[in-house]
Design an enzyme around this catalytic site. Sequence first.
Site, PDB file in Angstrom:
ATOM      1  N   ASP A  11     -29.798  55.040  -9.638  1.00 52.55           N
ATOM      2  CA  ASP A  11     -28.998  54.664  -8.480  1.00 52.55           C
ATOM      3  C   ASP A  11     -28.262  55.800  -8.112  1.00 52.55           C
ATOM      4  OD1 ASP A  11     -27.550  52.951  -6.517  1.00 52.55           O
ATOM      5  OD2 ASP A  11     -26.157  52.921  -7.894  1.00 52.55           O
ATOM      6  N   ASP A  13     -25.211  55.662  -5.187  1.00 53.78           N
ATOM      7  CA  ASP A  13     -23.867  55.113  -4.777  1.00 53.78           C
ATOM      8  C   ASP A  13     -22.904  54.245  -5.847  1.00 53.78           C
ATOM      9  OD1 ASP A  13     -23.482  55.944  -1.903  1.00 53.78           O
ATOM     10  OD2 ASP A  13     -25.193  54.672  -1.821  1.00 53.78           O
ATOM     11  N   GLY A  54     -26.706  47.948   1.586  1.00 57.30           N
ATOM     12  CA  GLY A  54     -27.230  48.720   2.865  1.00 57.30           C
ATOM     13  C   GLY A  54     -26.198  48.752   3.845  1.00 57.30           C
ATOM     14  N   GLY A  55     -26.006  49.911   4.532  1.00 54.29           N
ATOM     15  CA  GLY A  55     -24.946  49.982   5.556  1.00 54.29           C
ATOM     16  C   GLY A  55     -24.839  49.073   6.591  1.00 54.29           C
ATOM     17  N   GLU A  57     -27.043  46.786   7.186  1.00 55.65           N
ATOM     18  CA  GLU A  57     -27.052  45.035   6.706  1.00 55.65           C
ATOM     19  C   GLU A  57     -25.624  44.544   6.683  1.00 55.65           C
ATOM     20  OE1 GLU A  57     -28.923  47.625   5.465  1.00 55.65           O
ATOM     21  OE2 GLU A  57     -30.859  46.740   5.663  1.00 55.65           O
ATOM     22  N   ARG A  58     -24.466  45.576   6.022  1.00 55.53           N
ATOM     23  CA  ARG A  58     -23.271  45.168   5.823  1.00 55.53           C
ATOM     24  C   ARG A  58     -22.707  44.899   7.337  1.00 55.53           C
ATOM     25  NH1 ARG A  58     -21.869  49.525   2.146  1.00 55.53           N
ATOM     26  NH2 ARG A  58     -23.239  48.432   0.920  1.00 55.53           N
ATOM     27  N   ARG A  84     -25.270  55.179  12.784  1.00 55.28           N
ATOM     28  CA  ARG A  84     -25.681  56.550  12.930  1.00 55.28           C
ATOM     29  C   ARG A  84     -24.459  57.369  13.028  1.00 55.28           C
ATOM     30  NH1 ARG A  84     -27.986  56.214  18.073  1.00 55.28           N
ATOM     31  NH2 ARG A  84     -29.478  54.699  17.335  1.00 55.28           N
ATOM     32  N   LYS A  86     -21.511  56.698  11.635  1.00 52.89           N
ATOM     33  CA  LYS A  86     -21.043  56.417  10.215  1.00 52.89           C
ATOM     34  C   LYS A  86     -21.574  57.457   9.168  1.00 52.89           C
ATOM     35  CE  LYS A  86     -21.782  54.551   5.955  1.00 52.89           C
ATOM     36  NZ  LYS A  86     -22.967  54.892   5.060  1.00 52.89           N
ATOM     37  N   ASN A 129     -27.975  61.342   3.035  1.00 53.94           N
ATOM     38  CA  ASN A 129     -26.661  61.054   2.326  1.00 53.94           C
ATOM     39  C   ASN A 129     -26.743  61.726   0.805  1.00 53.94           C
ATOM     40  OD1 ASN A 129     -25.620  60.095   4.592  1.00 53.94           O
ATOM     41  ND2 ASN A 129     -25.692  58.015   3.556  1.00 53.94           N
ATOM     42  N   ASP A 184     -24.785  50.600 -11.193  1.00 51.81           N
ATOM     43  CA  ASP A 184     -23.506  50.509 -11.163  1.00 51.81           C
ATOM     44  C   ASP A 184     -23.165  48.847 -10.962  1.00 51.81           C
ATOM     45  OD1 ASP A 184     -24.077  51.206  -8.559  1.00 51.81           O
ATOM     46  OD2 ASP A 184     -21.947  50.863  -8.264  1.00 51.81           O
TER      47      ASP A 184
HETATM   48  C1  XBP Z   1     -25.239  51.362  -1.944  1.00 51.51           C
HETATM   49  C2  XBP Z   1     -25.254  50.884  -0.761  1.00 51.51           C
HETATM   50  C3  XBP Z   1     -25.424  51.536   0.771  1.00 51.51           C
HETATM   51  C4  XBP Z   1     -24.160  52.445   0.748  1.00 51.51           C
HETATM   52  C5  XBP Z   1     -23.965  52.757   2.240  1.00 51.51           C
HETATM   53  O1  XBP Z   1     -26.506  51.627  -2.272  1.00 51.51           O
HETATM   54  O2  XBP Z   1     -25.384  49.536  -0.552  1.00 51.51           O
HETATM   55  O3  XBP Z   1     -25.543  50.592   1.672  1.00 51.51           O
HETATM   56  O4  XBP Z   1     -22.909  51.458   0.465  1.00 51.51           O
HETATM   57  O5  XBP Z   1     -25.221  53.629   2.696  1.00 51.51           O
HETATM   58  P1  XBP Z   1     -26.965  52.160  -3.762  1.00 51.51           P
HETATM   59  P2  XBP Z   1     -25.700  53.478   3.955  1.00 51.51           P
HETATM   60  O6  XBP Z   1     -25.982  51.816  -4.837  1.00 51.51           O
HETATM   61  O7  XBP Z   1     -28.195  51.563  -4.064  1.00 51.51           O
HETATM   62  O8  XBP Z   1     -27.116  53.529  -3.646  1.00 51.51           O
HETATM   63  O9  XBP Z   1     -24.850  53.100   5.092  1.00 51.51           O
HETATM   64  O10 XBP Z   1     -26.567  54.756   4.111  1.00 51.51           O
HETATM   65  O11 XBP Z   1     -26.963  52.094   3.537  1.00 51.51           O
HETATM   66 MG    MG Z   2     -24.949  51.534  -6.462  1.00 54.80          MG
END
Ligand code: XBP
Ligand code: MG
Length: 255
Positions: A11, A13, A54-55, A57-58, A84, A86, A129, A184
């Site tokens: 993973d 993030d 997902g950003g 979706e968040r 975009r 962000k 990213n 994580d």
């Molecule tokens: C973590 C996420 C991501 C990031 C934001 O993903 O949920 O959405 O918070 O990135 P992971 P984006 O732990 O699976 O890597 O805004 O590009 O979605």
């Molecule tokens: Mg993660």
Amino acid sequence: MPDSLRALIFDVDGTLADTERDGHRVAFNRAFDDAGLAWRWDENVYGHLLQVAGGRERLLHYMADALPTWPLDEREALAEQLHRRKTSHYLELVEQGAIAWRPGVVRLLEEARDAGIALAIATTTTRANVLALFEHAGYADLLEAFAAIGTAENSARKKPDPGIYHHVLERLGLPAAECLAIEDSRAGLLAARAAGIPTVVTFNDYTRGEDFEGALRVLPSLVVTGEHLDEASDAAAERFVGLADLRRWWAEAPH
Ligand code: XBP
Ligand code: MG
């Protein structure tokens, strides 16, 4: 039971690097600022919002409360535009060195690469990213060793849906049981497990205390004291989690 561990799937993030609090969160707030919105996601609020992977979706989840009278298509258009902006703020933060890699990660990636274990990424974040994270830390050559890089663009559904893991397994051409995922969060663990992949969790400040039932091991990071390892070593001494540990734990997984 398969005879050997063939691939590690990481993973991004919260696992490779602490990207959320000082990266994604700050970038969202800057995008709100640019758009003249008074929304601010502090560390605590963001911790709750992280339940939504997902950003985009968040953002949509938050907007359902913040803009309840807006029609869905207008909310989606705004979420798209904010996301975009962000992403461009996030890339700038990465370039400025605002994001710290987690301890022990690069060491394990290099050890696995040198041992001929396939490396892969399964993340819900945007591809740009991931590339920036490696490039700006000077690890572009390491990224080239990855056999599969699965990102938001490769799966419509975000974790805990296993879509991104299915995509990566297909790219690797390996059965789930011959791989090991490193995650994580609970959502990440559920996604990997739903794809049948044995999973080790390295939690962080945002995910500490989540339910990690079903993980092979739950660790505070990839640098741990003896109490987290299966050896009668000095319980207070810290050492890196290496391939030998992962192989041992993976062999214990019910195959
Ligand atoms: C973590 C996420 C991501 C990031 C934001 O993903 O949920 O959405 O918070 O990135 P992971 P984006 O732990 O699976 O890597 O805004 O590009 O979605
Ligand atoms: Mg993660």
